[in-house]
Design a protein around this motif. Structure first.
Motif, short mmCIF file in Angstrom:
data_model
loop_
_atom_site.label_atom_id
_atom_site.label_comp_id
_atom_site.label_asym_id
_atom_site.label_seq_id
_atom_site.Cartn_x
_atom_site.Cartn_y
_atom_site.Cartn_z
N LYS A 43 0.86 -1.19 0.00
CA LYS A 43 0.00 0.00 0.00
C LYS A 43 0.89 1.23 0.00
CE LYS A 43 -3.88 -2.14 2.10
NZ LYS A 43 -4.83 -2.26 3.14
N MET A 44 0.37 2.27 -0.61
CA MET A 44 1.08 3.55 -0.61
C MET A 44 0.07 4.67 -0.40
SD MET A 44 2.00 3.75 -4.69
CE MET A 44 2.79 5.31 -4.60
N ALA A 45 0.57 5.78 0.09
CA ALA A 45 -0.29 6.93 0.36
C ALA A 45 -0.68 7.62 -0.94
CB ALA A 45 0.42 7.91 1.28
N GLY A 46 -1.94 8.00 -1.02
CA GLY A 46 -2.45 8.74 -2.17
C GLY A 46 -2.76 10.18 -1.78
N GLN A 47 -3.93 10.63 -2.15
CA GLN A 47 -4.31 12.02 -1.88
C GLN A 47 -4.78 12.20 -0.43
OE1 GLN A 47 -7.12 12.67 -5.15
NE2 GLN A 47 -5.64 14.17 -5.90
N TYR A 48 -4.49 13.37 0.10
CA TYR A 48 -4.87 13.73 1.45
C TYR A 48 -6.17 14.50 1.44
CZ TYR A 48 -0.05 12.64 2.65
OH TYR A 48 1.14 12.00 2.83
N GLY A 49 -6.85 14.49 2.57
CA GLY A 49 -8.07 15.28 2.73
C GLY A 49 -8.31 15.52 4.21
N TRP A 50 -9.15 16.46 4.51
CA TRP A 50 -9.50 16.72 5.91
C TRP A 50 -10.92 17.26 5.99
CZ3 TRP A 50 -10.79 21.59 7.74
CH2 TRP A 50 -10.43 22.68 6.93
N SER A 51 -11.50 17.08 7.15
CA SER A 51 -12.80 17.66 7.43
C SER A 51 -12.80 18.11 8.89
CB SER A 51 -13.92 16.64 7.18
OG SER A 51 -13.77 15.52 8.02
N THR A 88 -0.56 29.65 20.81
CA THR A 88 0.32 29.86 19.66
C THR A 88 0.34 28.70 18.67
OG1 THR A 88 2.19 28.98 20.90
CG2 THR A 88 1.86 31.38 20.97
N THR A 89 -0.15 27.54 19.05
CA THR A 89 -0.07 26.36 18.19
C THR A 89 -1.44 26.05 17.61
OG1 THR A 89 1.65 25.51 19.64
CG2 THR A 89 0.68 23.96 18.10
N LYS A 90 -1.51 25.89 16.28
CA LYS A 90 -2.81 25.70 15.63
C LYS A 90 -2.69 24.81 14.40
CE LYS A 90 -2.21 29.77 12.78
NZ LYS A 90 -2.61 31.11 12.48
N PHE A 91 -3.80 24.17 14.04
CA PHE A 91 -3.99 23.55 12.73
C PHE A 91 -4.66 24.62 11.88
CE2 PHE A 91 -4.58 20.00 15.70
CZ PHE A 91 -3.71 19.07 15.18
N SER A 92 -4.42 24.61 10.57
CA SER A 92 -5.13 25.55 9.71
C SER A 92 -5.34 24.96 8.33
CB SER A 92 -4.37 26.89 9.61
OG SER A 92 -3.10 26.68 9.06
N ASP A 120 -7.84 22.03 0.67
CA ASP A 120 -6.39 22.01 0.50
C ASP A 120 -5.81 21.14 1.60
OD1 ASP A 120 -6.65 23.57 2.79
OD2 ASP A 120 -5.57 25.29 2.01
N GLU A 121 -4.51 21.08 1.70
CA GLU A 121 -3.88 20.26 2.71
C GLU A 121 -3.97 20.95 4.07
OE1 GLU A 121 0.33 17.87 3.09
OE2 GLU A 121 -0.33 18.56 1.14
N LEU A 122 -4.22 20.16 5.11
CA LEU A 122 -4.26 20.69 6.47
C LEU A 122 -2.83 20.98 6.91
CD1 LEU A 122 -6.19 21.21 8.88
CD2 LEU A 122 -5.64 18.90 9.65
N VAL A 123 -2.61 22.18 7.43
CA VAL A 123 -1.27 22.57 7.88
C VAL A 123 -1.20 22.31 9.38
CG1 VAL A 123 0.37 24.47 8.10
CG2 VAL A 123 -1.10 24.32 6.08
N TYR A 124 -0.23 21.49 9.75
CA TYR A 124 -0.03 21.13 11.16
C TYR A 124 0.84 22.16 11.86
CZ TYR A 124 -2.22 16.59 10.86
OH TYR A 124 -3.13 15.60 10.72
N PRO A 125 0.75 22.20 13.19
CA PRO A 125 1.61 23.13 13.94
C PRO A 125 3.07 22.89 13.64
CG PRO A 125 -0.03 22.11 15.37
CD PRO A 125 -0.13 21.42 14.05
#
Length: 130
Positions: A43-51, A88-92, A120-125
């Motif tokens: 298995k390999m990673a494909g497209q990312y998504g978030w909700s 100061t730390t957030k997901f966006s 779009d891609e979720l940006v991690y802290p």
């Protein structure tokens, strides 16, 4: 942080609401890879998504902010979401509003239930911007 609330929603660069009680789900599509002669598939990673979903107390920034949210949902306008882990730390990320319910009663604070699907891609802290 913003009057004790833990997330904010922006339309463009304008902050329209602060919100509490949020949940973000980050997902990746797994692609199965079968190789001739091998018994096990890889298995390999494909497209990312978030909700994301949020419910609870809401503080609108301006008199028209609730209208901006409903208009964004009905017009397909992307919203910017920031979900704070601390001051100061957030997901966006940027997404589209799937559903929105606002409850304002005379005896209580305003409450909201909102679902957002990331576009779009979720940006991690502490991660570099993509």
């Amino acid at each position: 942080m913003y009057t004790g609330l833990t997330g904010k929603i922006k339309i463009g660069t304008t902050e329209v609401a602060y919100i509490s009680n949020w949940s973000v789900e980050d997902t990746v599509e797994l692609i199965e890879v079968a190789e001739l002669g091998k018994r096990a598939k890889d298995k390999m990673a494909g497209q990312y998504g978030w909700s994301a979903s949020a419910d609870g107390a809401i503080e609108f920034v301006g008199a028209e902010s609730h209208k901006f949210l409903f208009d964004a949902m009905h017009n397909g306008t992307k919203v910017v979401c920031e979900f704070y882990l601390n001051n100061t730390t957030k997901f966006s990320g940027t997404g589209l509003i799937e559903s929105l319910s606002v409850d304002l009663s005379a005896e209580d604070k305003g409450n909201i239930a909102i679902s957002i699907s990331g576009t779009d891609e979720l940006v991690y802290p502490n991660s570099p911007a993509v």
